[in-house]
Write an enzyme that holds these catalytic residues in place. Structure first.
Site, PDB file in Angstrom:
ATOM      1  N   GLY A 236       0.818  -1.206   0.000  1.00  0.00           N
ATOM      2  CA  GLY A 236       0.000   0.000   0.000  1.00  0.00           C
ATOM      3  C   GLY A 236       0.850   1.254   0.000  1.00  0.00           C
ATOM      4  CB  SER A 237      -0.092   4.729   0.715  1.00  0.00           C
ATOM      5  OG  SER A 237      -0.502   4.699   2.076  1.00  0.00           O
ATOM      6  N   GLY A 240       0.491   5.109   4.890  1.00  0.00           N
ATOM      7  CA  GLY A 240      -0.209   4.091   5.671  1.00  0.00           C
ATOM      8  C   GLY A 240       0.704   2.989   6.135  1.00  0.00           C
ATOM      9  N   GLY A 241       1.586   2.538   5.250  1.00  0.00           N
ATOM     10  CA  GLY A 241       2.502   1.463   5.621  1.00  0.00           C
ATOM     11  C   GLY A 241       3.480   1.882   6.700  1.00  0.00           C
ATOM     12  CD  GLU A 260       5.099  -4.072  -3.484  1.00  0.00           C
ATOM     13  OE1 GLU A 260       4.462  -3.431  -4.349  1.00  0.00           O
ATOM     14  OE2 GLU A 260       5.160  -5.315  -3.451  1.00  0.00           O
ATOM     15  CB  CYS A 297       4.022  -2.003  -6.785  1.00  0.00           C
ATOM     16  SG  CYS A 297       3.938  -3.712  -7.355  1.00  0.00           S
ATOM     17  CD  GLU A 386       4.424   4.838  -5.899  1.00  0.00           C
ATOM     18  OE1 GLU A 386       4.068   3.916  -6.647  1.00  0.00           O
ATOM     19  OE2 GLU A 386       4.459   4.733  -4.652  1.00  0.00           O
TER      20      GLU A 386
END
Length: 501
Positions: A236-237, A240-241, A260, A297, A386
């Site tokens: 995820g982002s 958040g990660g 990831e 990704c 990103e």
């Protein structure tokens, strides 16, 4: 038909609080929203299950994985229709992703049947060794316990309820609690039904997999902080990660967080290649950049070139190719808004020249393209952030030294790609130590979208590409994330695990 409930230890559990999906077409569906109580029930059931499932035979787990694949295929048409409705992804993409999902379940079944992942080692006793005897020592990998898996927004099948993290954990012997992604609760519901059917058909303990849908952020936090959870898989982002990673590290018992999080997957286009294949390379890059609305990704969001006629030809061809790509629906309204904000954040910088900047409606993505000099790239670290979607940034270098400096400035990446001809090999050789230090996978003359499920695949990289350097979320090596090594010293044969005898 949808259950629209949580699957917890074999029971479909409703809740007073509800949430709705965001369909591209048709009516929204209402689902039970998760609570911290649901988390506790699911994790405790997973812990109870571990004492049997964690010590089940490899053959039994392999049969279970294959049965899950069979049950998903039996619901294929329904899953595809729901995926199209919820995500806007085309039917062909979802059919392919379902094939990858069932294929990797069967791949993990094959992998555990060979037993290679166990890393079995035996140092026989040397009772007559001087000055001290050596004991009998055997070593093998063992499952770590209940695992939490967070579904990914951009892969409703291959990285979600029965995706790679779940399959790897089950292969290792670890029960799983899945936190379904709000972008595709209907797909998660149908896949959970397939897993539930496989659990019953294979006579597996009911707590081997639970699915909790929806609910506030605190539900996800409660899952990673539950004292019985021993590892977390996440795609995820970065924001958040990283928040979940920090929660895992702050626990009284810290646990590994296999996240990831983000990658721009830069491509280095070398001079001889650009002199001969600029147009073809630009067209291939445009196709890769816009595949799935850029929601991969491994989306190659940055190209690095030395100023030349070939670089100009590449940009001209890229503008033509990208200009012919129609707007695409993004996975959720929020992802669409984030893409629009991200491309504007970079394109609006005074040192950046915008080449394509379309006007976009909500939940819509069309390609954007911009260019910047290597010196300006090196002076502004935020240019390397990103942008999740079909946004491309060309970094133009003055010379080979600039190109190496740009490579050294990179954050951790899932992939780095070299496009080269024979005459570029000296420059490529000077870049290789940098690129292999920065990325988990280095490609030549290809495009990084598309990740092969096989033994030699590394799908991970230095932070922020992933949070655990050296771990992969694709391929047989991903099983090792949910294992720990145990040595057995001078144990009687009857006490040694069957796989080690």
């Amino acid at each position: 038909m949808l259950q629209k409930k949580h699957l917890i230890a074999g029971d479909w559990v409703d809740a007073e609080e509800r949430f709705e999906n965001q369909p591209v077409t048709g009516d929204a569906d209402s689902f039970a929203a998760g609570t911290q109580m649901h988390v506790d029930q699911a994790v405790r059931a997973a812990e109870d299950t571990f004492w049997s499932f964690g010590y089940s035979t490899r053959d039994a787990r392999a049969a279970f994985l294959r049965k899950i694949a069979d049950e998903i295929e039996a619901r294929g048409a329904e899953i595809t229709a729901m995926g199209v409705k919820e995500t806007g992804l085309p039917e062909a993409r979802l059919e392919g992703e379902r094939g990858r999902t069932t294929g990797q379940l069967r791949y993990f079944a094959d992998a555990i049947e060979t037993g290679d992942y166990l890393d079995r080692t035996h140092d026989a006793a040397l009772p007559d060794r001087a000055p001290l005897p050596r004991p009998d020592l055997r070593l093998m990998q063992r499952p770590i316990g209940p695992v939490a898996v967070f579904g990914a927004s951009n892969f409703p099948l291959a990285f979600s309820t029965a995706g790679g993290d779940t399959a790897a954990a089950l292969a290792a012997g670890c029960p799983v609690v899945v936190r379904g992604h709000h972008a595709h609760p209907g797909v998660s519901d149908l896949v959970a039904q397939a897993i539930d059917a496989a659990i019953k058909a294979c006579d597996m303990p009911a707590g081997v997999l639970s699915l909790i849908q929806g609910g506030p952020l605190e539900v996800g936090a409660a899952l990673v902080q539950h004292p019985l959870i021993k590892a977390v898989g996440f795609t995820g982002s970065l924001k958040g990660g990283r928040a979940l990673f920090d929660l895992c590290a702050a626990r009284p018992e810290p646990i590994p967080f296999f996240g990831e999080l983000g990658s721009v997957n830069p491509m280095f286009l070398l001079p001889e290649l650009l002199a001969t294949k600029a147009k073809a390379t630009a067209e291939g890059w445009a196709a890769s950049l816009t595949m799935g609305a850029g929601q991969f990704c491994t989306n190659p969001g940055v190209v690095v070139m030395i100023a030349s006629e070939g670089a100009d030809a590449f940009l001209d061809a890229a503008q033509t190719a990208l200009g012919g790509v129609a707007p695409q629906v993004m996975l959720t309204d929020g992802i669409g808004q984030a893409y629009q904000a991200g491309q504007a954040r970079i394109s609006d910088k005074p040192q950046v020249t915008s080449l394509i900047a379309p006007e976009l409606a909500a939940r819509s993505a069309a390609p954007s393209l911009a260019r910047v000099s290597a010196s300006d790239w090196l002076a502004d670290d935020t240019l390397a952030d990103e942008v999740f979607g079909p946004f491309g940034l060309a970094v133009i270098c003055e010379n080979e030294g600039d190109m190496r400096a740009v490579a050294k400035s990179l954050h951790g990446q899932l992939t780095c790609t070299l496009h080269l001809e024979t005459g570029d090999e000296a420059l490529a050789q000077s870049l290789m130590p940098i690129l292999e230090h920065k990325a988990g996978r280095v490609l030549a003359n290809g495009f990084p979208t598309g990740v092969e499920v096989c033994d030699a695949m590394m799908h991970g990289g230095p932070y922020p590409a992933s949070t655990t350097f050296g771990a992969t979320s694709v391929g047989a090596m991903s099983i090792r994330r949910f294992l720990k090594a145990v040595s057995y010293q001078n144990l009687p044969e009857a006490l040694i695990p069957q796989d080690l005898r």
